[in-house]
Design an enzyme around this catalytic site. Sequence first.
Site, short mmCIF file in Angstrom:
data_model
loop_
_atom_site.label_atom_id
_atom_site.label_comp_id
_atom_site.label_asym_id
_atom_site.label_seq_id
_atom_site.Cartn_x
_atom_site.Cartn_y
_atom_site.Cartn_z
N LYS A 38 4.63 9.56 8.64
CA LYS A 38 4.51 9.04 10.00
C LYS A 38 5.55 9.61 10.97
CE LYS A 38 2.13 5.04 8.16
NZ LYS A 38 0.83 4.69 8.60
N TYR B 200 0.86 -1.18 0.00
CA TYR B 200 0.00 0.00 0.00
C TYR B 200 0.90 1.23 0.00
CZ TYR B 200 -3.47 3.42 1.65
OH TYR B 200 -4.30 4.51 1.78
N ASP C 96 9.56 3.11 -0.50
CA ASP C 96 8.53 3.77 0.30
C ASP C 96 8.79 3.43 1.77
OD1 ASP C 96 6.32 4.59 1.66
OD2 ASP C 96 4.85 3.68 0.32
#
Length: 435
Positions: A274, A151, A246
């Site tokens: 994050k 994702y 990523d």
Amino acid sequence: MSNTEQELQMTRSHALFAEAQNLLPGGVNSPVRAFRGVGGDPVFIERAEGEYLYDVDGNRYLDYVQSWGPMILGHTHPAVVQAVTEAAQHGFSFGAPTEAESVLARLVIESVPSVEMIRFVNSGTEATMSALRLARAYTGRSKIIKFSGCYHGHADMLLVQAGSGVATMGLPDSPGVPVETTANTLTAEYNNAAEVELLFKTYPQEIAAIIVEPIAANMGLVPPQPDFMERLRILADLHGALLIIDEVMTGFRVALGGMQGRLQVTPDLTCFGKIIGGGMPVGAYGGRREIMEMVAPAGPMYQAGTLSGNPLAMAAGIATLRELRKPEQYAILERKGQLIEDGLNKVLRDSHISGQLQRVGAMFCLYFNEQPVTNYTQAKQSDVQRFARYFWAMLQQGIYLPPSQYEACFISLALSDEQIEETISAAAHALAGER
Ligand SMILES: Cc1ncc(COP(=O)(O)O)c(C=O)c1O
């Protein structure tokens, strides 16, 4: 407290959820929060401190969600609270450059050698979307390769049904995503570099980039197999494509230098989110100077943001990264992670339940699966009903796990050995009922 009072209190989360469902689609602002993966209603959180979450009914939980990763220092860490409070007193947003942006940029650049320049955005979704636009601008090519079960946020081109076939053409995973938008998205099975090689052969000179999670942590937790990431680097170089790692989830979580540092694989571009925002809405993409200088206004690739580089978010990120740069922090996290791994493995052995504890540093997943999980096809064979029962049994004992078999658990520096023991005993109790 009387029983009646307790019952009344226990309904507050339910009542708030019922109200929220009239106001917000599904009652939430991000789908997984609605607990659909485990059934039942979510608990509504009032506040958090250290390793604990407190819900609106006065219940306390040991938090293994950590806001889905960012809270690596624990909640309301004094240094972060102080930094954000001071920043707030100076103003919330200026839409003009600030020194804090360079301070955070330098902290990331010093920690992650492949990053020579960086652009801050507001989410991981923006980071991956922009990095892919940049890769396409830089290479002049259109196609991208992503992996099934990875994702990268909800940009149209990345919402592709995770398919396991070789050279699978992207099919949209959500209504509202036009087929044309995903037509350039090619998918391969995670940990299968041979499929990637085949895609490069099938579409020579057409593939702009490979985008990959260096630990696939959106299908539970699947570490890269030896050489997988290294082979992606080689294939990208061989075929003139960029490698985008990523690290929205793994950046500053598994090491200061991210998973790329642990593997010694150097990407062309890296995405962050994050932790670099310490719990505030932040994302970033960065990489080789020559590529990053294509980003506007230095270069022609347009990308912008009203709140990008927001002073409060930068302050939270700076304070968080400074704490993480103190000696031994990742050794401490590794030790805690090992304790959990050993403890949960013993629980599995004692209970004779088929399970796989997969972990890298301060992130892990307990799959109810017969086999170790190395890709999405295998992840989907997990026993999600058993996971749901385990989830609720843990929650009842005050342990807040991600409400889905396909999400990773996170631990923070605030987690004590006693709390780990408490978690392991709770798991033993939860699984005892499964025998
Ligand atoms: C690896 C990865 N990339 C990108 C994203 C998207 O980030 P955001 O939710 O901040 O848009 C996520 C979100 O969990 C992620 O795990």
